[in-house]
Design a protein around this motif. Structure first.
Motif, mmCIF file in Angstrom:
data_model
loop_
_atom_site.group_PDB
_atom_site.id
_atom_site.type_symbol
_atom_site.label_atom_id
_atom_site.label_comp_id
_atom_site.label_asym_id
_atom_site.label_seq_id
_atom_site.Cartn_x
_atom_site.Cartn_y
_atom_site.Cartn_z
ATOM 1 N N GLY B 123 0.790 -1.227 0.000
ATOM 2 C CA GLY B 123 0.000 0.000 0.000
ATOM 3 C C GLY B 123 0.821 1.276 0.000
ATOM 4 N N GLU B 124 2.117 1.177 0.294
ATOM 5 C CA GLU B 124 2.955 2.379 0.272
ATOM 6 C C GLU B 124 3.321 2.756 -1.171
ATOM 7 O OE1 GLU B 124 6.531 2.199 2.624
ATOM 8 O OE2 GLU B 124 7.016 4.304 2.259
ATOM 9 N N ASP B 125 3.304 1.768 -2.047
ATOM 10 C CA ASP B 125 3.768 1.976 -3.419
ATOM 11 C C ASP B 125 2.651 2.562 -4.276
ATOM 12 O OD1 ASP B 125 5.038 1.956 -5.843
ATOM 13 O OD2 ASP B 125 4.968 -0.226 -6.077
ATOM 14 N N VAL B 126 2.360 3.816 -4.031
ATOM 15 C CA VAL B 126 1.231 4.442 -4.742
ATOM 16 C C VAL B 126 1.519 4.540 -6.240
ATOM 17 C CG1 VAL B 126 2.023 6.825 -4.349
ATOM 18 C CG2 VAL B 126 -0.411 6.377 -4.630
ATOM 19 N N GLY B 156 8.714 17.057 4.138
ATOM 20 C CA GLY B 156 9.075 15.740 4.661
ATOM 21 C C GLY B 156 8.140 14.659 4.157
ATOM 22 N N TYR B 157 8.606 13.428 4.284
ATOM 23 C CA TYR B 157 7.807 12.251 3.922
ATOM 24 C C TYR B 157 7.685 11.379 5.163
ATOM 25 C CZ TYR B 157 6.676 7.711 1.809
ATOM 26 O OH TYR B 157 6.092 6.497 1.496
ATOM 27 N N TYR B 158 6.462 11.048 5.512
ATOM 28 C CA TYR B 158 6.193 10.323 6.757
ATOM 29 C C TYR B 158 5.251 9.150 6.477
ATOM 30 C CZ TYR B 158 7.732 14.889 8.454
ATOM 31 O OH TYR B 158 8.441 16.050 8.667
ATOM 32 N N GLY B 159 5.340 8.131 7.303
ATOM 33 C CA GLY B 159 4.454 6.984 7.071
ATOM 34 C C GLY B 159 4.118 6.220 8.340
ATOM 35 N N ILE B 160 2.911 5.693 8.368
ATOM 36 C CA ILE B 160 2.414 4.910 9.506
ATOM 37 C C ILE B 160 1.717 3.687 8.903
ATOM 38 C CG2 ILE B 160 0.463 6.543 9.642
ATOM 39 C CD1 ILE B 160 0.220 5.920 12.610
ATOM 40 N N PRO B 161 2.126 2.487 9.310
ATOM 41 C CA PRO B 161 1.708 1.287 8.573
ATOM 42 C C PRO B 161 0.348 0.743 8.995
ATOM 43 C CG PRO B 161 3.089 0.637 10.385
ATOM 44 C CD PRO B 161 2.972 2.147 10.458
ATOM 45 N N GLN B 162 -0.077 -0.305 8.294
ATOM 46 C CA GLN B 162 -1.245 -1.075 8.736
ATOM 47 C C GLN B 162 -0.868 -1.816 10.023
ATOM 48 O OE1 GLN B 162 -1.304 -2.708 4.589
ATOM 49 N NE2 GLN B 162 -3.402 -3.244 5.147
ATOM 50 N N SER B 618 2.884 0.641 21.909
ATOM 51 C CA SER B 618 3.022 -0.614 21.162
ATOM 52 C C SER B 618 3.040 -0.350 19.653
ATOM 53 C CB SER B 618 1.864 -1.538 21.548
ATOM 54 O OG SER B 618 2.071 -2.834 21.069
ATOM 55 N N TYR B 619 2.090 0.434 19.155
ATOM 56 C CA TYR B 619 2.106 0.662 17.701
ATOM 57 C C TYR B 619 3.231 1.601 17.292
ATOM 58 C CZ TYR B 619 -0.594 5.163 17.689
ATOM 59 O OH TYR B 619 -1.018 6.452 17.846
ATOM 60 N N ALA B 620 3.660 2.458 18.202
ATOM 61 C CA ALA B 620 4.748 3.378 17.849
ATOM 62 C C ALA B 620 6.091 2.647 17.760
ATOM 63 C CB ALA B 620 4.842 4.498 18.873
ATOM 64 N N LEU B 621 6.285 1.654 18.601
ATOM 65 C CA LEU B 621 7.599 1.011 18.669
ATOM 66 C C LEU B 621 7.703 -0.278 17.872
ATOM 67 C CD1 LEU B 621 8.856 1.487 22.329
ATOM 68 C CD2 LEU B 621 8.993 3.022 20.375
ATOM 69 N N SER B 622 6.619 -1.017 17.737
ATOM 70 C CA SER B 622 6.840 -2.355 17.176
ATOM 71 C C SER B 622 5.763 -2.927 16.271
ATOM 72 C CB SER B 622 7.086 -3.347 18.319
ATOM 73 O OG SER B 622 5.984 -3.386 19.183
ATOM 74 N N GLU B 623 4.584 -2.342 16.216
ATOM 75 C CA GLU B 623 3.531 -3.028 15.476
ATOM 76 C C GLU B 623 3.491 -2.645 13.998
ATOM 77 O OE1 GLU B 623 -0.436 -3.335 17.116
ATOM 78 O OE2 GLU B 623 0.362 -2.675 19.043
ATOM 79 N N GLU B 624 3.394 -3.660 13.170
ATOM 80 C CA GLU B 624 3.263 -3.445 11.728
ATOM 81 C C GLU B 624 2.851 -4.755 11.096
ATOM 82 O OE1 GLU B 624 6.908 -2.240 9.790
ATOM 83 O OE2 GLU B 624 5.845 -1.810 7.917
ATOM 84 N N LYS B 625 1.814 -4.721 10.275
ATOM 85 C CA LYS B 625 1.466 -5.917 9.511
ATOM 86 C C LYS B 625 2.414 -5.995 8.324
ATOM 87 C CE LYS B 625 -2.908 -7.254 9.139
ATOM 88 N NZ LYS B 625 -4.396 -7.328 8.995
ATOM 89 N N ILE B 626 3.200 -7.050 8.265
ATOM 90 C CA ILE B 626 4.144 -7.190 7.156
ATOM 91 C C ILE B 626 3.532 -8.117 6.113
ATOM 92 C CG2 ILE B 626 6.450 -7.955 6.498
ATOM 93 C CD1 ILE B 626 7.303 -7.228 9.404
ATOM 94 N N LEU B 627 3.278 -7.548 4.954
ATOM 95 C CA LEU B 627 2.618 -8.300 3.891
ATOM 96 C C LEU B 627 3.647 -8.731 2.855
ATOM 97 C CD1 LEU B 627 -0.392 -5.954 3.958
ATOM 98 C CD2 LEU B 627 -0.559 -8.430 4.300
ATOM 99 N N ASP B 628 3.567 -9.988 2.515
ATOM 100 C CA ASP B 628 4.576 -10.594 1.659
ATOM 101 C C ASP B 628 4.222 -10.367 0.186
ATOM 102 O OD1 ASP B 628 6.472 -12.139 0.478
ATOM 103 O OD2 ASP B 628 5.684 -14.060 1.199
ATOM 104 N N PRO B 629 5.062 -9.621 -0.541
ATOM 105 C CA PRO B 629 4.743 -9.380 -1.947
ATOM 106 C C PRO B 629 4.778 -10.662 -2.782
ATOM 107 C CG PRO B 629 6.926 -8.492 -1.412
ATOM 108 C CD PRO B 629 6.307 -8.949 -0.123
ATOM 109 N N LEU B 635 2.968 -11.920 6.981
ATOM 110 C CA LEU B 635 4.057 -12.808 7.412
ATOM 111 C C LEU B 635 4.136 -12.946 8.929
ATOM 112 C CD1 LEU B 635 6.897 -11.658 5.010
ATOM 113 C CD2 LEU B 635 5.637 -13.810 4.943
ATOM 114 N N ASN B 636 3.884 -11.872 9.633
ATOM 115 C CA ASN B 636 4.074 -11.912 11.093
ATOM 116 C C ASN B 636 2.744 -12.204 11.786
ATOM 117 O OD1 ASN B 636 3.336 -9.374 10.091
ATOM 118 N ND2 ASN B 636 4.253 -8.259 11.792
ATOM 119 N N VAL B 637 2.334 -13.462 11.682
ATOM 120 C CA VAL B 637 1.009 -13.842 12.179
ATOM 121 C C VAL B 637 1.070 -14.560 13.521
ATOM 122 C CG1 VAL B 637 -0.136 -13.875 9.959
ATOM 123 C CG2 VAL B 637 1.115 -15.905 10.723
#
Lengths: 222, 720
Positions: B123-126, B156-162, B618-629, B635-637
């Motif tokens: 989703g980052e790859d617009v 600046g460019y900023y991002g916050i994941p799923q 928790s979401y600031a330091l470590s949470e992110e859904k990593i989706l496998d292209p 992946l991190n289920v």
């Protein structure tokens, strides 16, 4: 010897060893040395092969000593202690969340040690003293309440929100306090690092443990 | 009808005090029975075969062996051979068996083959996205002109994941048919009253014949408002088998398909005058929430920059749809905006707290709230005393003697939180016992307790004297628990019902006391004539006047009204320690200063804020859904790789609830969302303050910290 190996030797097989073993031998039946109940029961699902007692894959008799009471069950050897408690004994205080030894929601005491019930097979828990959260205290919503002092401190410090992780935390905290009645904050973090909470009740849990530690130090009502 | 009001500060006996939650004892005792814990005679256990590919055509599906296995009592094919599925985790087959292990064996016996189809999960790859949807935007004033005229500019460019909601009790339910067209469903839900209709539409039975029960729920956070596909199918399995069926998602799929906060990425430019007043904002943002769109973060957040332009693009991806996650769109908008503002303050060489203060006029009616909250937060954090400017860029890499750097960060947030529509029924029994019923639900926020407090306060009773019955559609309907609407809703309906009861009881008590109803007052344990200590009736005597049957009154919170309000502020400050050798960010301390109008229960209100801070860390330091292209799967289920903050990760948490004039003289406002909004920005800003380098994407993992330092070093060398 690692704790895990030591436990295996003393009490049968851990779930991890079982999985390792079954991966090596395909779907070979469980090789369970030292399972007392199995030896006395020449029943369906229990037989001897190459000098070892072999259980399963069908249900076998299992005797578990839970909260001081012996429960005679028939379980497939692949059933975890957690599932046996929840689905066969009707004790649902221990929760199934990750089912792989990460979250601590299923923590019970086995011979006084905190154990992830999801990661121990029921057949391997035989002969040991299993204590669940239900052994500590009891409560009915709007009715009779008889809590362990630790549980009462959880309530006073609002160390629960949704409450799903709470029984696991209570049991892990009990195990910590049994070993170390007045833990420092660092020791609390260490002792409860095997459990997590999603709602974010850590501040209440820390306050609970500080209260318990202060009480223990004071030697009475703090 | 009485005039509805909340008691003034001096007249409050229970409201705003610390009261232990009523269901605390059953929770700590392990006696609270959640949906996952429910057992019923003849209960069957269901499991789901999920699609393992990002998109696929099913080329073969043979369920005959599974269907024939002893113990399998119902099986439903959702997607036949030949059909296409568009996300990993989509349900292909569901089955129910006499125990879970048989159900698992039966799943393994299903023969299924797939032809993998093209899918897109980044989703980052617009730029590379096969589809894009304009998700709204706005232009005000003259952003280009104002930007050109700004004294200081920053881009600046900023991002916050799923991220995954990660409810510890997964989504699911137990369904039991009580007759051919009557069903009872025990659901892990945030919306008891809304579910019968959702079931009914899909099951072809009257909604009136569907009873939904939820006494305890193991986490929702916005993800549990729907019956979902698996709810309908659970009901169908139960109907087919003629036995009750329990279906709760397995952890892997709970994380994959049942929880998703949309991502947000933004290129932001902003400009200020020399005094730090922000005059221009331009942003282009995008994000994904799966196939269903990404929402649209309100940019710029909180500060209505006079000259502004923003445009948001939704990037559909082949993942299950997004779900409302605490304060939908706000954590994203807050992180993007407050990060950019912090960088602008650094460009100005200004303390960011001072810059926020100088721009508070842009926050409209929240200005006085923020001004006071900033002052309190400043004191609790020691900000003015301890804040230092970011290290110079030239210092990056020269930390041999001090590999652990400390920094402070700040953020602000807002939320509405007006009470929803709620109905309640209050009964006064002739023996003095009191019961209040409403089909609301307690998510762990303390809803039960708040209801009891309001009734007890109004009737002059103790909290323990009030029996609270919730979580069952046999009671009057109440709104779903989302968007911080519950406390306003249930406190409003309950207060109205209790005031209605008082009015009726005054009418009955007045003749007994030889007085007019208007002369009576409610005191603790009795009703009396105002100013006459000799004329009073104990609560028992009052209750006995209702006659042989209970007095039952209702209370309706219509939504807006005198008992609830909307619009809170909130300031958070973070202190971090960053190890520049390992990249590990440690939270040393967080301060949360929060208003919520009249506080019903201070103890559970504070818990909401502690919880928001913790989930935010928790979401600031470590949470992110990593989706496998490569596969389209998350992946991190599991929780070894989807990291939730633990006890040792949160540092010292300081919570301050605003009370007094301008705060708790406002009516009740919800609190579940606000405190979870700011932690991402506050922590990221603290890291930037520590390092002198912005880590522009959450979560602030060691890898991202080290990458940001590397980029700064490389850029420094190129400049030199």
């Amino acid at each position: 010897m690692t704790d895990e190996k030591k436990r295996d030797e003393e009490h049968g097989l851990s779930r991890r060893s079982f999985l390792r073993g079954s991966a090596a031998a395909g779907l070979a039946p469980l090789l369970a040395g030292g399972v007392a109940a199995a030896q006395e029961a020449a029943e369906e699902g229990v037989r001897s092969e190459a000098g070892a007692t072999v259980l399963g894959p069908g249900p076998v008799p299992v005797k578990l000593r839970i909260n001081g009471e012996v429960k005679a069950l028939r379980l497939e050897p692949r059933v975890t202690l957690l599932d046996a408690l929840r689905q066969d004994v009707g004790l649902t205080g221990a929760k199934r969340v990750c089912d792989r030894g990460t979250c601590g929601a299923c923590t019970v005491l086995v011979d006084g040690d905190p154990v992830y019930a999801c990661s121990l097979l029921a057949v391997a828990a035989q002969g040991q003293e299993i204590e669940t959260v239900e052994s500590l205290g009891s409560a009915v919503l709007g009715g009779a309440v008889a809590l362990h002092p630790l549980q009462a401190a959880f309530v006073r410090n609002d160390a629960q929100q949704c409450g799903f992780c709470t029984p696991g935390f209570v049991v892990a905290a009990k195990a910590l306090l049994d070993r170390n009645p007045s833990p420092t904050p660092d020791e609390v973090v260490d002792g409860l690092s095997g459990n997590f909470c999603r709602c974010g009740t850590y501040a209440g849990i820390e306050a609970t443990m500080a209260e318990m530690a202060a009480k223990a130090k004071g030697g009475g009502d703090a | 009808m009485p005039e509805y009001f909340w008691p003034a500060a001096d007249d409050r006996r229970l409201l705003g005090t610390r009261i232990d939650r009523l269901d605390g004892p059953v929770k700590v005792a392990g006696a609270a029975v959640y949906t996952y814990d429910l057992d019923l005679p003849d209960l069957l256990y269901a499991r789901i075969l999920h699609c393992p590919h990002g998109a696929a055509r099913i080329t073969k599906l043979d369920v005959s062996k599974a269907r024939a296995m002893p113990g399998v009592e119902a099986l439903r094919v959702i997607h036949e051979a030949g059909s296409e599925v568009r996300w990993a985790g989509a349900e292909i087959v569901l089955l129910a068996a006499t125990d879970e292990r048989i159900a698992g064996d039966a799943l393994a016996a299903i023969e299924v083959e797939y032809e993998v189809l093209p899918f897109f999960v980044d989703g980052e790859d617009v730029e590379g996205a096969p589809q894009k949807e304009d998700a709204g935007g706005e232009t005000q004033g003259d952003p280009d002109g104002a930007m050109a005229g700004a004294a200081v500019r920053h881009a600046g460019y900023y991002g916050i994941p799923q991220v995954a909601h990660s409810c510890l009790e997964p989504h699911g339910q137990v369904c039991r048919w009580d007759s051919a067209d009557e069903m009872t469903a025990w659901c892990s839900t945030q919306a008891v009253s809304a579910l019968p209709n959702q079931f009914a539409e899909r099951l072809g039975v009257p909604a009136a014949n569907v009873r939904v029960i939820c006494q305890y729920i193991g986490g929702g956070f916005g993800s549990k408002f729907s019956v979902d596909r698996w709810g309908i199918e659970c009901a169908e399995l139960a109907r087919a088998a003629g036995k009750p069926v329990k279906l709760l998602l397995e952890r892997e799929w709970e994380l994959t398909i049942a929880g998703d906060r949309p991502s947000a990425y933004a290129r932001i430019e902003l400009g200020a005058d020399a005094a730090g007043h922000v005059v221009a904002w331009r942003s282009r943002s995008w994000g994904t929430g799966g196939l269903g769109g990404s929402g649209s973060p309100p940019l710029p957040y909180v500060f209505s920059v006079p000259n502004r332009a923003h445009q948001h693009t939704s990037v559909p991806t082949n993942t299950a749809g997004s779900r409302a996650w605490r304060a939908p769109n706000h954590p994203q908008a807050c992180f993007l905006t407050l990060s950019a503002l912090d960088d602008l303050a650094a460009a100005l060489g200004m303390d960011p707290v001072e810059m926020l203060r100088r721009n508070l006029a842009l926050t409209g009616r929240l200005e006085p709230i923020y001004r006071q909250e900033l002052k309190v937060a400043d004191e609790l954090m020691g900000w003015s005393r301890r804040w230092r400017p970011r290290p110079e860029r030239s210092q990056v890499g020269r930390w041999k003697d001090a590999p652990v750097l400390h920094g402070l960060g700040v953020s602000v947030h807002t939320w509405g939180g007006r009470g929803h529509r709620s109905n309640c029924e209050l009964s006064i029994h002739p023996d003095g016992s009191v019961e209040v019923k409403l089909a609301s639900q307690d998510l762990g926020t303390g809803t039960r307790t708040a209801i009891a407090i309001v009734v007890a306060e109004t009737l002059g009773l103790a909290v323990k004297d009030v029996k609270v019955s919730i979580g069952d559609t046999r009671y009057p309907p109440s709104g779903g628990s989302g968007g911080s609407t519950t406390i306003g809703g249930v406190s409003g309906s309950t207060r109205r019902a209790a005031q209605n009861a008082v009015e009726e009881l005054f009418a009955r008590a007045a003749p007994e006391l030889d007085a007019e109803p208007g002369e009576l007052e409610v005191r603790v344990g009795y009703f009396g004539v105002r100013g006459d200590a000799g004329r009073r009736l104990s609560w028992k005597q009052v209750a006995a006047l209702v006659g042989p049957s209970p007095l039952t009154v209702t209370g309706v919170n219509p939504g807006p009204g005198p008992l609830n309000d909307s619009g809170v502020g909130g300031v958070q400050m973070a202190e971090v320690a960053v190890d520049v050798e390992t990249g590990i960010v440690r939270v040393e301390k967080m301060v949360a200063v929060q208003d919520c109008g009249l506080i019903v229960d201070l103890e559970t209100a504070e818990s909401q804020v502690y919880g928001g801070l913790t989930m935010g860390i928790s979401y600031a330091l470590s949470e992110e859904k990593i989706l496998d292209p490569a596969t389209g799967r998350m992946l991190n289920v599991d929780y070894e790789s989807y990291k939730l903050a633990g006890l040792g990760d949160v540092g010292e948490l300081v919570v301050h609830m605003m009370t007094g004039p301008g705060f708790d003289d406002r009516p009740v406002i919800g609190l579940g969302e606000p405190p979870v909004i700011s932690p991402g920005a506050a922590l990221a800003n603290a890291v930037a303050n520590a390092l002198g380098v912005r880590v522009p994407h959450l979560p602030l993992t060691p890898e991202r910290v080290l990458d940001a330092l590397d980029r700064a070093l490389t850029a420094g060398k190129e400049e030199a």
